[in-house]
Design an enzyme around this catalytic site. Structure first.
Site, mmCIF file in Angstrom:
data_model
loop_
_atom_site.group_PDB
_atom_site.id
_atom_site.type_symbol
_atom_site.label_atom_id
_atom_site.label_comp_id
_atom_site.label_asym_id
_atom_site.label_seq_id
_atom_site.Cartn_x
_atom_site.Cartn_y
_atom_site.Cartn_z
ATOM 1 N N GLY A 71 2.063 2.943 -7.631
ATOM 2 C CA GLY A 71 1.568 3.946 -8.571
ATOM 3 C C GLY A 71 0.681 3.355 -9.660
ATOM 4 N N PHE A 100 0.822 -1.228 0.000
ATOM 5 C CA PHE A 100 0.000 0.000 0.000
ATOM 6 C C PHE A 100 0.844 1.261 0.000
ATOM 7 C CE2 PHE A 100 -2.105 -3.259 2.765
ATOM 8 C CZ PHE A 100 -2.947 -3.748 1.797
ATOM 9 N N ARG A 147 -7.823 -0.585 -21.166
ATOM 10 C CA ARG A 147 -8.218 -1.985 -21.283
ATOM 11 C C ARG A 147 -8.092 -2.694 -19.934
ATOM 12 N NH1 ARG A 147 -4.203 -6.250 -23.702
ATOM 13 N NH2 ARG A 147 -5.267 -8.171 -23.120
ATOM 14 N N GLU A 173 -5.132 2.015 -7.781
ATOM 15 C CA GLU A 173 -5.456 2.947 -6.698
ATOM 16 C C GLU A 173 -6.740 3.729 -6.936
ATOM 17 O OE1 GLU A 173 -1.221 4.146 -5.089
ATOM 18 O OE2 GLU A 173 -1.405 4.531 -7.214
ATOM 19 N N ASN A 217 -7.810 -8.428 -16.869
ATOM 20 C CA ASN A 217 -8.474 -9.526 -16.167
ATOM 21 C C ASN A 217 -9.600 -8.960 -15.311
ATOM 22 O OD1 ASN A 217 -9.223 -11.411 -14.128
ATOM 23 N ND2 ASN A 217 -7.303 -12.511 -14.409
#
Ligand code: MOS
Length: 703
Positions: free
Chosen positions: A484, A221, A585, A663, A588
């Site tokens: 990031g 994190f 895009r 994030e 998954n």
């Protein structure tokens, strides 16, 4: 490859069965266990460390103090701090390392720590809100004062948020072993390749002689993003002891020996027309930092980048207090920035008598407000539209406003993050039984192995089950850091390029168009090695928001929340959330959905629970155990968290069309929740977390 798109995590079984190895699981022969001894006061001078009572304990082999350690130089970036602890006698925060106990077991080292007597001259600590403030950044566009003076509607408010620690399940830690002049570190990190230059400079060891292994990382994190002093101390202690050293931060030590998200005070002044169109915006941000180290939490990025505002005044200040230095934390910069900006936008909507969604639409930025560049791709309008439909936003007040004791409110906010892109390399080895992907990424729990295996498989035209990923070792091709929201973008692209290199070589061998595994067989070759890189314009080492391209790159989304408020007790319940995100895009959908759901839960925690207090007499962190930390648990989270993505392929952002998602889901949630509380009971809370007493104190509640 549609059938494989939602591939579940490949590392799941290893984690479930305990086969996954974390840094502390490495126990080289002869390893000693190290525990840091921290300063007992937050400010003052170290007079002495008396180790006598520790050294007589069974198993304790040494207590190292500054006198035993080498003189450390100033640490180079990207180290989290410039000055190493154990370098002088100043105490600048409670828990600052003043000694290291080495012992044959963790238990003996802990007993040794408890027996060491630290003698300090105590001074009054500098508390949050009382430190020296220094300007850290300023930026201006247009004439804000005139815009605000002429505005039909003005909002001027200050928004606060408490410090928060990252609280990864695995604390930060390092196992260090010297073999002559060569150093191996098994490290709990998000960016192992950046550890090498820092350790090399700190200990005057050749960078080529430092090897970092970082297999499974138990959450990061951001707290494991930059190299921290304990990594250097572990290596220094191992060199002195002549034995490997395992130094893992105890949970209480984690509070002071790595970073946290700072305390923040954000003042927003905005001016708008009666139709809610912004004419001027001033955003002044103060965050606490340490006395000797500086962290600037760039929350103004949100105001700079999100809406089309003609006049802008941005100010960042830091306030120096007796605490350790903060560091980026999941959704840094825009995350805190949107708490203030989006709260103010919701207040603007209320003042103008407009739907908050319409205010956002009225201020949509057709091009980058920061510099006028066109967007690489931007699905924000579509996200607003989809999200409002999925939530039933426009008809929200036609639904029942009460459910038993709960008064129901609705709130929304825009989500956005900047784009972090780092260059990197990857290798794909095609063998007769499958492919091997090699890239020094880190598995911090995001599903990176799964995603990289899919990308390679898609390019090669084989099944992801036939792809093995090797990661977490600085002997592998160097990639960008795993922070990031940049890993799939950068390393994913390098893996795709390496796989294409393999395909090209197969074609050159006259084997194009064939299943690649059969093609190898056919060509009588055991292994074909493809190399790929992800490069930035001009060979840059980092690109923010599309820097170096003709396009501005960002990610966006919208979050709608339904919150129940108990007007008697001020209790809050998250009942429902809808998030729609525009992030390029989605490789998954299963791992992506998990990222965003986790972000929304994280946001609920920030909005209503999380708070690390600086104790007002001693200046130390008040609570230093997870049992004292309120974070959302399953019972706090409804089943109805609806996450979706706009359908995009962003060819500017990366070879694989992705822009980065990690994030984004954590942004905007706090402002949406605060708006929902206001919608429910008419109370504006501008001070995070929104605790029951603040809801009641803001009364009388209108229900
Ligand atoms: Mo995150 S703050 O990019 O680990």
């Amino acid at each position: 490859m549609t059938a494989t798109r939602g591939r579940p995590r490949v590392e799941g079984p290893d984690k479930l069965t305990g086969a996954a190895r974390y840094a502390a699981d490495h126990r080289p022969d002869g390893v000693l266990h190290a525990v840091l001894v921290g300063a007992p006061v937050a400010a003052g001078r170290l007079r002495g460390v008396d180790a006598a009572a520790a050294l007589v304990l069974s198993g304790v082999t040494a207590v190292l103090t500054a006198a035993d350690l080498p003189a450390f130089p100033e640490l180079p970036p990207p180290a989290a701090v410039r000055a190493m602890p154990l370098s002088d006698d100043r105490i600048r925060y409670e828990g600052q390392p003043v000694a290291i106990v080495l012992a044959e077991s963790v238990e003996a080292a802990e007993a040794g720590r408890a027996a060491v007597v630290v003698d300090c001259e105590r001074e009054a600590p500098v508390l949050i809100g009382h430190g020296r403030r220094e300007p850290a950044m300023s930026e201006d566009r247009g004439d804000v004062d005139t815009a605000l003076a002429a505005a039909a509607i003005r909002i001027e408010q200050t928004y606060l948020q408490a410090p928060r620690h990252h609280h990864a399940m695995e604390t930060s830690g390092t196992v260090a072993r010297w073999d002559g002049d060569r150093l191996t570190l098994w490290d709990a990190v998000q960016a192992s390749s950046t550890v090498i230059p820092v350790v090399s400079a700190a200990l005057s060891v050749d960078a080529a002689d430092v090897h970092v292994v970082a297999r499974h990382t138990g959450g990061g994190f951001g707290a494991k993003g930059f190299p921290w002093p304990h990594e250097i101390l572990a290596a220094a202690a191992a060199r002195i002891a002549g034995r490997p050293v395992s130094l893992h931060l105890r949970r209480p030590d984690q509070f002071s020996n790595v970073g946290y998200q700072p305390w923040m005070e954000q003042a927003i002044r905005l001016g708008a027309t009666a139709e809610g169109v912004l004419t001027g915006l001033e955003h002044t941000v103060v965050n606490n930092t340490a006395l000797a180290d500086t962290h600037v939490e760039l929350a103004t990025e949100a105001s700079k980048s999100l809406y089309a505002v003609p006049a802008l005044r941005l100010r960042q200040l830091v306030e120096r207090v007796s605490l350790n230095v903060p560091t980026p934390m999941r959704a840094p910069w825009e995350g805190p920035g949107l708490w203030a900006l989006e709260s103010a936008m919701n207040e603007l909507a209320a003042a103008a008598g407009l739907d908050p969604l319409d205010v956002r639409l009225a201020n949509f930025a057709e091009t980058s407000p920061a510099d006028g560049r066109p967007w690489s791709a931007n699905g924000l309008r579509e996200a607003y539209e989809q999200g409002a439909r999925r939530y039933g936003w426009r008809g929200r007040h036609e639904r029942p406003r009460r459910d038993g004791p709960w008064v129901i409110g609705h709130g929304m906010a825009t989500c956005t993050m900047g784009s972090f892109r780092f260059p990197g390399a990857s290798r794909v080895r095609l063998r007769r039984d499958g492919a091997v992907v090699e890239a020094n990424v880190h598995d911090i729990g995001t599903g990176v192995q799964t995603v990289l295996s899919q990308i390679a498989a898609d390019e090669l035209g084989i099944s992801p089950d036939q792809v093995e990923v090797r990661w977490g070792d600085t002997d592998l091709p160097r990639t960008g850091p795993t922070y990031g929201s940049s890993t799939t973008v950068g390393t994913g692209s390098a893996v795709a390029a390496a796989a294409r290199d393999v395909t090209k070589q197969l074609a050159e061998l006259g084997q194009g168009g064939r299943n690649p595994l059969e093609a190898l067989d056919h060509a009588g070759i055991d292994e074909l090695v493809g190399e790929g890189t992800f490069d930035l314009p001009g060979g840059a080492g980092f690109s923010l928001n599309g820097e170096g391209t003709p396009y501005a790159i960002r990610t966006w989304g919208v979050i709608f929340t339904e919150v129940g408020v108990d007007p008697d007790f001020g209790l809050l319940r998250l009942r429902r959330a809808v998030g729609v995100y525009s992030a390029g895009r989605i490789v998954n959908p299963v791992t992506a959905r998990a990222q965003m759901t986790g972000g929304i839960i994280w946001g609920w925690g920030k909005a209503t629970m999380e708070q690390s207090d600086q104790e007002p007499v001693s200046g130390r962190w008040l609570a230093k155990n997870l049992s004292d930390v309120a974070v959302p648990v399953n019972a706090d989270i409804p089943a109805d968290i609806d996450v979706s993505f706009t359908d995009e392929y962003d060819q500017t952002a990366s070879l694989i069309g992705a822009r980065g998602i990690g994030e984004l889901g954590a942004t905007g949630v706090d402002a949406a929740v605060a708006a929902a509380v206001h919608d429910a009971v008419g109370v504006r809370v501008r001070d995070l977390p929104i605790l029951p007493w603040k809801v009641l104190a803001g009364g009388p509640l209108t229900t």
